[in-house]
Design an enzyme around this catalytic site. Structure first.
Site, PDB file in Angstrom:
ATOM      1  N   ASP A 233      -8.201  -9.203   4.550  1.00  0.00           N
ATOM      2  CA  ASP A 233      -7.927  -7.973   5.159  1.00  0.00           C
ATOM      3  C   ASP A 233      -8.976  -8.046   6.287  1.00  0.00           C
ATOM      4  O   ASP A 233      -9.966  -7.064   6.095  1.00  0.00           O
ATOM      5  CB  ASP A 233      -7.944  -6.747   4.482  1.00  0.00           C
TER       6      ASP A 233
ATOM      7  N   GLU B 168     -12.150  -2.137  12.136  1.00  0.00           N
ATOM      8  CA  GLU B 168     -12.395  -1.421  10.640  1.00  0.00           C
ATOM      9  C   GLU B 168     -13.558  -1.853   9.624  1.00  0.00           C
ATOM     10  O   GLU B 168     -14.105  -1.069   9.013  1.00  0.00           O
ATOM     11  CB  GLU B 168     -11.146  -1.650   9.865  1.00  0.00           C
TER      12      GLU B 168
ATOM     13  N   GLU C  43       0.831  -1.203   0.083  1.00  0.00           N
ATOM     14  CA  GLU C  43       0.039   0.096   0.076  1.00  0.00           C
ATOM     15  C   GLU C  43       1.082   1.256   0.104  1.00  0.00           C
ATOM     16  O   GLU C  43       0.598   2.147   0.853  1.00  0.00           O
ATOM     17  CB  GLU C  43      -1.102  -0.124   1.046  1.00  0.00           C
TER      18      GLU C  43
END
Ligand code: GCW
Length: 718
Positions: A383, A411, A309
């Protein structure tokens, strides 16, 4: 004062103490006055005197904790009136500091525990009753003290104690994704608890309470800063502040770690390159390490997110993860430091299924990493989704220590507004069978080293805490910090036992509260899976912030950031084919596991759309079509949240108003959002299935266009 008034006063203290205002700051260390009078008297008469052995800071902490805990639970009578003829003695101290006659009583126990383990034992000698809490180190004693206090907090007997316990995993670490400006990436409980500006001179008492809470569940390390790292943390200005925190944490057995930005030699070192094979770079890291260890002799080491990322890494110089990890490992090795190198890597320049990308970058290099490197692997290959099959790297690198990375912050699970008890999810991964050394090769065994006989072992949890008064925003989510710590200590514990302990320590031992709320917690994870991503759907959250549904998102620059990449819905069906007819991600698993995932007849429907693209009229095991089954799952999730609300509503008399309302209001938000998820996803997928909603599924409250128009530019944690 009249007798009557005294009676009323003591009645209200005794019976209503848990109804007084409680902001939740004390977490599970409430140490509430024990209301069961006969039990309290039994405890009181079994502990008449505390005798510390040794005088380290850690032993002082243990002493203080015992006094706070016992005074809280047993009342001011405890130790207030020193008796002459004391018969019941509690001694605590490490083996080296105990008197010979006490050591004799413990026999071989010290050989049966490791350096952080503890012993709690009762015995009678020369007319006195003793309880001794000991270990091979002072920190072991501290863990023993917390566990002794827990016995009382959970109203267990403290007669005839004979407990020997050791942590099964060595590095039990919290990862803070905290930035130097005090924002927290994926943090939903306020700002960072690290007040960098006022450190090192101002030591917020919260740092000590943070250390207490961690030590009480056995967490022994903390990574202070974000894996998306800022090199400035490695400059003297910040290291001085890090040192101050390390000094606060040390008595609690907690080591400090930092994330290392791979390009730091350029950014703060003035070098032209960060090439891991360059001599200047090698020396820069060695010097940086020795500078850190001069300040913090027990510094734990580095965590690195590299070539992922947009983060810099060894591949920027045509080197690989081994070169990068070993560079840092060599720098910290002289000081016994470790490197936790993350396996969360994927590239937008690689068209391969994202779920497959980490494995080939690491597994072929098994055996090439230095001894003090651990590879930190997220529980699943994508993820931190509400449900993911276990990551195929577990069990697959016999020569390399593999540590777990769980996410405690939510998240992808509704942020801190949704009450989701995560140990249920952790347990599912820890118990998953990798078959890498035949049946029974469960993930937990790779983590504790027993599967492949590994020396270094570790677990990391991405923290869910911030500067909210109750640490986690939502009181219920304190259980996830607690539960993570318990599982890092012992990855074989059941989620059920963790919920039980946490509830009793945090609220009350009353069965009328414990039983329904425990059930509520244990079902809460399946609820979130149902209303967000049933049947193996994943990563269909709205873009960037990941708040709310966004299955329609398809315009992000990187293909694998778009939900459409993951669900692949079309007129023929839905799901990601990861079998040999598709991306063949299943080949990364042991053949026994791949066979199950590949076969539509045997795969668990929980993982169906993770591994298969199936038609909308595909027949599920219950005889319903996939479309109907999916719609009913979404509805079931919503109904489960309603049940949570109904359950909680019954609990008003068992919980103080402040914590009761905190949870109640958040459950109502969760309910609203569960319906939002159901409606938005079903309307979106219905465009492809072209089938009506089955009976039992409520009609959507809004149109698809409405849901698609919602924007949240300031959603937290981004
Ligand atoms: O889950 C993703 C998050 C990023 C995070 C990244 C990672 C810290 O969306 O915010 O970055 O994972 O784990 O590195």
């Amino acid at each position: 004062m009249s007798k009557k008034i005294i009676f009323i006063l003591s009645f209200s203290i005794v019976f209503c103490s848990n109804l007084l205002a409680n902001d939740g700051y004390k977490l599970w260390l409430q140490y509430d006055y024990i209301k069961n009078e006969s039990l309290r008297q039994t405890y009181l008469s079994s502990i008449e005197k505390l005798v510390p052995s040794g005088n380290s800071e850690t032993i002082n902490v243990a002493f203080k904790e015992l006094k706070t805990g016992l005074e809280g639970m047993l009342g001011s009578e405890f130790l207030s009136s020193p008796k002459k003829d004391v018969k019941n003695i509690l001694t605590f101290g490490a083996k080296t500091n105990l008197p010979e006659d006490v050591i004799l009583q413990l026999g071989n126990a010290f050989n049966e525990i490791n350096n952080e383990g503890y012993i709690i034992k009762s015995y009678a000698l020369r007319g006195k009753n003793h309880i001794v809490i000991s270990g091979n180190s002072d920190v072991g004693v501290l863990y023993g003290v917390y566990n002794f206090l827990k016995l009382l907090q959970t109203n267990k007997s403290i007669e005839k104690l004979n407990i020997k316990e050791s942590p099964k995993i060595k590095a039990r670490i919290l990862n803070h994704w905290d930035n130097l400006d005090r924002t927290v990436e994926r943090g939903y409980s306020g700002f960072s608890i690290w007040d960098w500006h006022r450190l090192p001179d101002y030591l917020d008492p919260r740092y000590t309470d943070y250390a207490r809470a961690n030590a009480s569940v056995g967490i022994n390390g903390t990574v202070l800063n974000n894996v998306n790292a800022n090199a400035l943390i490695l400059t003297p200005h910040y290291l001085e502040k890090v040192e101050a925190l390390a000094n606060v944490f040390r008595p609690y057995g907690i080591k400090v770690y930092l994330t290392a930005r791979f390009s730091a030699p350029i950014e703060i070192g003035g070098l032209k390159t960060a090439d891991p094979l360059d001599t200047d770079v090698i020396n820069w890291w060695k010097e940086k390490a020795s500078e850190i260890y001069k300040r913090i002799p027990d510094f734990g080491g580095f965590v690195v997110k590299a070539n992922s990322e947009g983060q810099p890494g060894p591949q920027d110089y045509d080197r690989n993860h081994v070169d990068g990890a070993n560079l840092l490992a060599d720098a910290v090795a002289p000081f016994n430091g470790i490197v936790m190198w993350r396996a969360f890597v994927y590239s937008e320049h690689d068209a391969t299924d994202r779920a497959k990308q980490a494995y080939p970058e690491f597994v072929p290099y098994d055996g090439q990493f230095k001894d003090n490197v651990m590879i930190q692997v997220k529980n699943g290959a994508i993820d931190f989704q509400p449900r993911e099959p276990f990551h195929p790297m577990f069990g697959a690198m016999p020569k390399t220590p593999i540590m777990m990375e769980f996410q405690i912050t939510q998240e992808y699970l509704g942020f801190s507004t949704h009450s989701v008890f995560l140990p249920t999810m952790y347990e599912e991964t820890l118990q998953a069978d990798t078959y890498q050394k035949g049946k029974g090769s469960i993930v937990a065994k790779d983590l504790d080293g027993t599967l492949h006989n590994k020396r270094l072992t570790g677990m990391a949890g991405v923290s869910n805490i911030g500067n909210d008064i109750n640490w986690t925003g939502n009181t219920m989510l304190q259980a996830n910090w607690f539960g993570y710590g318990r599982l890092a200590w012992d990855p074989y514990l059941s989620a059920e036992s963790i919920a039980d302990e946490w509830l009793k320590m945090t609220f009350t031992n009353d069965k009328k509260f414990i039983e329904p709320i425990k059930k509520m917690m244990l079902n809460s994870r399946e609820a979130v899976v149902n209303y967000m991503t049933p049947l193996g759907l994943h990563h269909i959250m709205d873009t960037g912030h990941h708040y709310g549904p966004g299955p329609w998102v398809s315009d992000l620059s990187r293909p694998e950031w778009n939900p459409v990449y993951y669900h692949k819905a079309d007129s023929l069906g839905v799901g990601f084919d990861r079998t040999p007819t598709g991306s063949n991600a299943t080949e990364q698993y042991a053949p026994e596991v791949a066979k199950v995932y590949n076969d539509l007849n045997v795969i668990s429907e929980k993982d169906l759309l993770w591994f298969h693209h199936v038609p909308w009229d595909y027949k599920l095991k219950n005889g319903k079509t996939l479309w109907d089954g999916m719609a009913l799952k979404y509805q079931e999730g919503v109904d489960q949240v309603k049940t949570m609300i109904d359950t909680w509503d019954q609990m008003e008399n068992y919980v103080d108003a402040e914590r009761y309302n905190n949870i109640k209001m958040l459950l109502n938000i969760q309910y609203k959002e569960a319906k939002w998820w159901r409606d938005a996803c079903l309307l979106y997928f219905q465009q492809y299935s072209k089938m009506p909603l089955p009976q039992g599924v409520e009609k959507p409250t809004q149109t698809l266009e409405y849901f698609q128009s919602l924007k949240f530019p300031f959603a937290p944690g981004n």
